[in-house]
Design an enzyme around this catalytic site. Sequence first.
Site, PDB file in Angstrom:
ATOM      1  N   ARG A 117       0.804  -1.270  -0.201  1.00  0.00           N
ATOM      2  CA  ARG A 117       0.039   0.073   0.097  1.00  0.00           C
ATOM      3  C   ARG A 117       0.870   1.477  -0.054  1.00  0.00           C
ATOM      4  O   ARG A 117       0.373   2.353  -0.635  1.00  0.00           O
ATOM      5  CB  ARG A 117      -0.968  -0.069   1.415  1.00  0.00           C
ATOM      6  CG  ARG A 117      -1.743  -1.225   1.441  1.00  0.00           C
ATOM      7  CD  ARG A 117      -3.105  -0.930   0.635  1.00  0.00           C
ATOM      8  NE  ARG A 117      -3.785   0.394   1.061  1.00  0.00           N
ATOM      9  CZ  ARG A 117      -5.164   0.297   1.258  1.00  0.00           C
ATOM     10  NH1 ARG A 117      -5.795  -1.006   1.358  1.00  0.00           N
ATOM     11  NH2 ARG A 117      -5.802   1.301   1.465  1.00  0.00           N
ATOM     12  N   TYR A 164     -10.518   9.974  -8.718  1.00  0.00           N
ATOM     13  CA  TYR A 164     -11.212  11.036  -7.916  1.00  0.00           C
ATOM     14  C   TYR A 164     -10.762  11.496  -6.786  1.00  0.00           C
ATOM     15  O   TYR A 164     -10.306  10.543  -6.053  1.00  0.00           O
ATOM     16  CB  TYR A 164     -12.696  10.740  -8.005  1.00  0.00           C
ATOM     17  CG  TYR A 164     -12.801   9.308  -7.319  1.00  0.00           C
ATOM     18  CD1 TYR A 164     -12.769   8.079  -7.887  1.00  0.00           C
ATOM     19  CD2 TYR A 164     -13.415   9.338  -5.990  1.00  0.00           C
ATOM     20  CE1 TYR A 164     -12.953   6.829  -7.371  1.00  0.00           C
ATOM     21  CE2 TYR A 164     -13.446   8.315  -5.220  1.00  0.00           C
ATOM     22  CZ  TYR A 164     -13.429   7.112  -5.704  1.00  0.00           C
ATOM     23  OH  TYR A 164     -13.349   5.781  -5.263  1.00  0.00           O
ATOM     24  N   PRO A 165     -10.892  12.406  -6.378  1.00  0.00           N
ATOM     25  CA  PRO A 165     -10.740  13.144  -4.882  1.00  0.00           C
ATOM     26  C   PRO A 165     -11.921  12.986  -4.204  1.00  0.00           C
ATOM     27  O   PRO A 165     -12.773  12.936  -4.592  1.00  0.00           O
ATOM     28  CB  PRO A 165     -10.251  14.483  -5.254  1.00  0.00           C
ATOM     29  CG  PRO A 165     -10.892  15.130  -6.110  1.00  0.00           C
ATOM     30  CD  PRO A 165     -11.129  13.816  -7.211  1.00  0.00           C
ATOM     31  N   MET A 166     -11.592  12.997  -2.995  1.00  0.00           N
ATOM     32  CA  MET A 166     -12.945  12.653  -1.992  1.00  0.00           C
ATOM     33  C   MET A 166     -12.810  13.221  -0.421  1.00  0.00           C
ATOM     34  O   MET A 166     -11.541  13.167  -0.054  1.00  0.00           O
ATOM     35  CB  MET A 166     -13.427  11.238  -1.827  1.00  0.00           C
ATOM     36  CG  MET A 166     -12.493  10.504  -1.304  1.00  0.00           C
ATOM     37  SD  MET A 166     -13.287   8.756  -0.962  1.00  0.00           S
ATOM     38  CE  MET A 166     -14.686   9.052   0.106  1.00  0.00           C
ATOM     39  N   ASP A 167     -13.713  13.740   0.050  1.00  0.00           N
ATOM     40  CA  ASP A 167     -13.983  13.880   1.555  1.00  0.00           C
ATOM     41  C   ASP A 167     -14.629  13.005   2.014  1.00  0.00           C
ATOM     42  O   ASP A 167     -15.735  12.546   1.797  1.00  0.00           O
ATOM     43  CB  ASP A 167     -14.279  15.490   1.689  1.00  0.00           C
ATOM     44  CG  ASP A 167     -13.283  16.439   1.316  1.00  0.00           C
ATOM     45  OD1 ASP A 167     -12.102  16.236   1.401  1.00  0.00           O
ATOM     46  OD2 ASP A 167     -13.784  17.549   1.066  1.00  0.00           O
ATOM     47  N   LYS A 168     -14.560  13.023   3.548  1.00  0.00           N
ATOM     48  CA  LYS A 168     -15.540  12.300   4.424  1.00  0.00           C
ATOM     49  C   LYS A 168     -16.422  13.568   4.665  1.00  0.00           C
ATOM     50  O   LYS A 168     -15.859  14.736   5.401  1.00  0.00           O
ATOM     51  CB  LYS A 168     -15.158  11.754   5.706  1.00  0.00           C
ATOM     52  CG  LYS A 168     -14.404  10.445   5.130  1.00  0.00           C
ATOM     53  CD  LYS A 168     -15.493   9.437   4.640  1.00  0.00           C
ATOM     54  CE  LYS A 168     -14.959   8.012   4.415  1.00  0.00           C
ATOM     55  NZ  LYS A 168     -15.839   7.023   3.635  1.00  0.00           N
ATOM     56  N   HIS A 223     -16.722  -1.644   3.936  1.00  0.00           N
ATOM     57  CA  HIS A 223     -16.335  -0.998   2.878  1.00  0.00           C
ATOM     58  C   HIS A 223     -15.271  -2.042   2.096  1.00  0.00           C
ATOM     59  O   HIS A 223     -15.237  -2.126   0.831  1.00  0.00           O
ATOM     60  CB  HIS A 223     -15.797   0.408   3.050  1.00  0.00           C
ATOM     61  CG  HIS A 223     -16.199   1.228   1.804  1.00  0.00           C
ATOM     62  ND1 HIS A 223     -17.266   1.495   1.416  1.00  0.00           N
ATOM     63  CD2 HIS A 223     -15.412   1.898   0.992  1.00  0.00           C
ATOM     64  CE1 HIS A 223     -17.384   2.459   0.439  1.00  0.00           C
ATOM     65  NE2 HIS A 223     -16.140   2.619   0.076  1.00  0.00           N
ATOM     66  N   GLN A 261      -6.541  -0.706  -6.512  1.00  0.00           N
ATOM     67  CA  GLN A 261      -6.724   0.873  -6.226  1.00  0.00           C
ATOM     68  C   GLN A 261      -5.318   1.352  -5.573  1.00  0.00           C
ATOM     69  O   GLN A 261      -4.571   0.522  -4.930  1.00  0.00           O
ATOM     70  CB  GLN A 261      -7.684   0.897  -5.141  1.00  0.00           C
ATOM     71  CG  GLN A 261      -7.779  -0.077  -3.834  1.00  0.00           C
ATOM     72  CD  GLN A 261      -9.070   0.290  -2.923  1.00  0.00           C
ATOM     73  OE1 GLN A 261      -9.927   0.823  -3.202  1.00  0.00           O
ATOM     74  NE2 GLN A 261      -8.525   0.032  -1.624  1.00  0.00           N
ATOM     75  N   SER A 299     -20.052   5.371   2.048  1.00  0.00           N
ATOM     76  CA  SER A 299     -20.141   6.024   0.962  1.00  0.00           C
ATOM     77  C   SER A 299     -21.468   6.958   0.879  1.00  0.00           C
ATOM     78  O   SER A 299     -21.636   8.238   0.710  1.00  0.00           O
ATOM     79  CB  SER A 299     -20.176   5.600  -0.452  1.00  0.00           C
ATOM     80  OG  SER A 299     -18.757   5.197  -0.616  1.00  0.00           O
TER      81      SER A 299
END
Lengths: 257, 257, 257, 257, 257
Positions: free
Chosen positions: A139, A153-157, A180, A193, A231
């Site tokens: 990892r 893609y970028p992401m936030d919680k 998840h 990923q 999600s």
Amino acid sequence: MERRRPPQTEEGWYVLHDFRSIDWDAWRNAPERRRSQAIEEGIDYLASSEAVDDAAEGESATFAVLGHKADLLVLHLRPTLADIDTLERRFEHTALAEFTERADSYLSVTEVSGYMSEDYFDEDAEVEDTGLARYIESRLTPEIPDSEFLSFYPMDKRRGPEDNWYDLPFDERAEHLSSHGDIGREYAGRVTQIISGSVGLDDFEWGVTLFADDPTDVKELLYEMRFDPSSSRFAEFGRFLSARRFPPEHLGAFLAG
Amino acid sequence: MERRRPPQTEEGWYVLHDFRSIDWDAWRNAPERRRSQAIEEGIDYLASSEAVDDAAEGESATFAVLGHKADLLVLHLRPTLADIDTLERRFEHTALAEFTERADSYLSVTEVSGYMSEDYFDEDAEVEDTGLARYIESRLTPEIPDSEFLSFYPMDKRRGPEDNWYDLPFDERAEHLSSHGDIGREYAGRVTQIISGSVGLDDFEWGVTLFADDPTDVKELLYEMRFDPSSSRFAEFGRFLSARRFPPEHLGAFLAG
Amino acid sequence: MERRRPPQTEEGWYVLHDFRSIDWDAWRNAPERRRSQAIEEGIDYLASSEAVDDAAEGESATFAVLGHKADLLVLHLRPTLADIDTLERRFEHTALAEFTERADSYLSVTEVSGYMSEDYFDEDAEVEDTGLARYIESRLTPEIPDSEFLSFYPMDKRRGPEDNWYDLPFDERAEHLSSHGDIGREYAGRVTQIISGSVGLDDFEWGVTLFADDPTDVKELLYEMRFDPSSSRFAEFGRFLSARRFPPEHLGAFLAG
Amino acid sequence: MERRRPPQTEEGWYVLHDFRSIDWDAWRNAPERRRSQAIEEGIDYLASSEAVDDAAEGESATFAVLGHKADLLVLHLRPTLADIDTLERRFEHTALAEFTERADSYLSVTEVSGYMSEDYFDEDAEVEDTGLARYIESRLTPEIPDSEFLSFYPMDKRRGPEDNWYDLPFDERAEHLSSHGDIGREYAGRVTQIISGSVGLDDFEWGVTLFADDPTDVKELLYEMRFDPSSSRFAEFGRFLSARRFPPEHLGAFLAG
Amino acid sequence: MERRRPPQTEEGWYVLHDFRSIDWDAWRNAPERRRSQAIEEGIDYLASSEAVDDAAEGESATFAVLGHKADLLVLHLRPTLADIDTLERRFEHTALAEFTERADSYLSVTEVSGYMSEDYFDEDAEVEDTGLARYIESRLTPEIPDSEFLSFYPMDKRRGPEDNWYDLPFDERAEHLSSHGDIGREYAGRVTQIISGSVGLDDFEWGVTLFADDPTDVKELLYEMRFDPSSSRFAEFGRFLSARRFPPEHLGAFLAG
């Protein structure tokens, strides 16, 4: 409201997603000599970047981007931010750069977190030769897979008044992520990923880069995940970019249409 | 909160909405010879793309876009992303491309989902020759209808704290979509749709492309749907683009005003 | 949650708000001859568009836009989208177009809805010669008033979890709009409006174009409406553009500062 | 939910905040002669605008803008929108305009509202010679103070499901604004404000322009106000621009760095 | 709802984050002579800015920015806004400026607030020689640390209907910030911060600039803080920019790739 316990994290390589648009007008109008030089210097830059492919030095790969957001993606993973900085600026000094404009970028760093691998963080010494240690290593210093398709893609919680990820107890977060992860594991062998953290580095909290030979495997995985509470209740997504890998030596063919 | 059951999906052709703006200043100032060449190569690109019109190979069509967002829309449906990638870059090598800039785009893939056709997914073998199988086929490898008007928009299902599509039980979602489909069926013969999924491919979850001879039929259909809970409570819409179809051989007339 | 009853609507003319910026640098540096030609062809385009002023053919008008968003607004109403498409592209072939860039636009179609005029929709045949029929006609094929000031904005009705217009019973919506209309009627003779629907045509659900000789009448009307629940709870506004009408033959003076 | 009572308002001068960026590359490369002419015509435009300084004709002032959003702000107050329109376009015909691009703008009109001065609206005739009348006059036809620092921002009052300004009873709104005004009065002599309404004129409902010799007085005032419910619960702020006043005759020094 | 008590604040130096993009095409194509001059004048500007490094005059530093958002960051702290204004415009008159475009900026002013140092504000005279006074001074006229990595982001405190920072009692806010500060103190020696206020100066309420030799220390600090209620419930973040410091005399090497 109390302060929640953050997970421990460990970081590996810095990651730059360097998206560029081709100036097709300039390309069409350039004399053959300048185009040849651009292809030559471009291949040289991309191939030498990709040649650095062992775990001590990093990884790079080249992609054609679909749609109007960009044309070219150069993905770099390197041990230091100085390496990334150098690679980014070295590109500008190739003859290829004259035919490109920066369209987008994302800066992050590979990470593992203590949600999934508490043992690793708790008993560091003893796990060194185990499967867990090898998993962690894969990892932090990942190989870029040979798959044809990439989705980034970028992401936030989410930190909303009702659904606030950062206000959940540690165990609840760990359970969400474990559930998840279960979905992801069903796609093993089809979708790979790279998860990289970007808190303090770029506009979102994480960058997600998915690799697959069949783009519909990525679509199916992400669609299934969207029904998972981590999600459906807690994810905020940024833009999505789709790309197809090509080997540096095909740069001429890529530019020739 | 539990993980909800996702619908099964099956994917067909990849879809690129390729929106371009004309550089009218460059066009007006170009010598007649270059304009003729641009028209000739443009027609050649568009006509040969549209000529690929059987279910094994895909579909393409050309449209004039209304308003300032773009001038030209080339819509491509193809079996592989590689096909789409090639078409997108081949355009850049026509003389027409010199007079265009990329204004927008959307990448998606035709899909059917198990909400509406559970039988299909459950008993695959037995439905092959039925109407359902033909319906599925018409959704996965659709014909672009001859209608004059096209409306395109991307959309998401809402994931808010109160109205969260992805937290509804499967049956409730299926019921919503069945009710939604009922509205669509009332417009059969007047409005045709292509629904394509874009989770992991582009910024929204779906692209919707509607075709009609009378634009007010599209307006009436979407307005009626907006009062249906699956839209009123659960839909988040992106931009809307309106366009009028023209045959490739009218490109010269289109550019002449 | 049940599906709510939509109002019936009837549509009239398509409406294009075509906003353009002047390239003042190019204008200042252009030789006198090219400027004269631009003015001449511009006046010709605008005057011939405006000359089409009877109810069968449509309406057009020309405005100077305040602020940095645009400089020129050409407003077109026409019976078909093909007419609009032709007008939009014909502009690009005038010598004036060389000095302009497209800054914004909005596509919509005049509409009346069954909220205010259920009789019309219920008993079509019998109202033909009544005041209601004339009112409907004035909404579907409106005259552009001679007023000096124009304010344009697009808007949506809100679909929030608490305040969801599309989840209100028909009668409640009708009551809201009747009450809203009462405010408008107090400004009769001072402010004239053209309401056009744009569901499926452009990014918002409606375009609102207000005309007045005194801009503060528009301000007062909209401010008063903002306290009415149909705005305070249910309206989402887009950008606002302000403009002042001028006759086509003043184009030279407009461009001369 | 009932319709709430709007305050009466009275409007004075139209206000244009005209923000422009300098094209420094063009400026550096221009021959001395063209730069001299730009400075001369620029000073002429700015000085003659500022010379119009009595209550019947309006006010103007010139500012250097901090940061990347713009370089120059010309602030105009005039009795009619036609005056504003003329000033805006007259700028484009100076030699200075060749070195500028429009970066931003805001259109509004000075206003007083019946919240603070109900007497004025109720008994118009009798207050004419009182302090209230002079206060109203100073709000509708304000002098631009000589202060060095200017802060401009547009704002809306919130219309959320919980905090909805436009759904508050009149008296509650009046009380909020009275309390808000009390804060402002503590800064008398240090911070001066021009409040102008822009409902129907530009994208927000109000423009706020604050003047002070010490920018930290503006910061302190706005920070204190942010804890007042009329801001903390009901204000939505747009962008903030900061600028420093300079006299037109210093334009050459401004452009020389 | 009552008006909440604001903290007292004291301000120190004005801060400009001046982000610029390099025009690499122009740079590659410029003759050696102009490049030398650009490097020379650039070094001169940067070095002389940085030379001003005592507490009476301010601080400056130069950074290479990662990713597409900008290439160069010049960070200026100065006692007056006039100083900032002069520095910003002086840059435009160097030969280096010809190869840059303004990409972003942020204007703020260093501040201490009465939450953390009430004693300071209450008994000003008596703390002058204490550690508190020295602490305050280090916040108002900070030294830019020599660390390699910088992270900058602007932020607001949330004013939502549920989580409204500005509606919390003073003591609750002070407690939140004290707890927040505790986290920061754990990173003493690894991460240094400059907190500057920007209410009324720029689009957000604060700018945060973090310095560290190891970027993952910044990431870890901010990630830990995100679980603290003052961030998880009350922070709204803007864009994040990452940069690496370099000494002015390395400008040539920076531009050479």
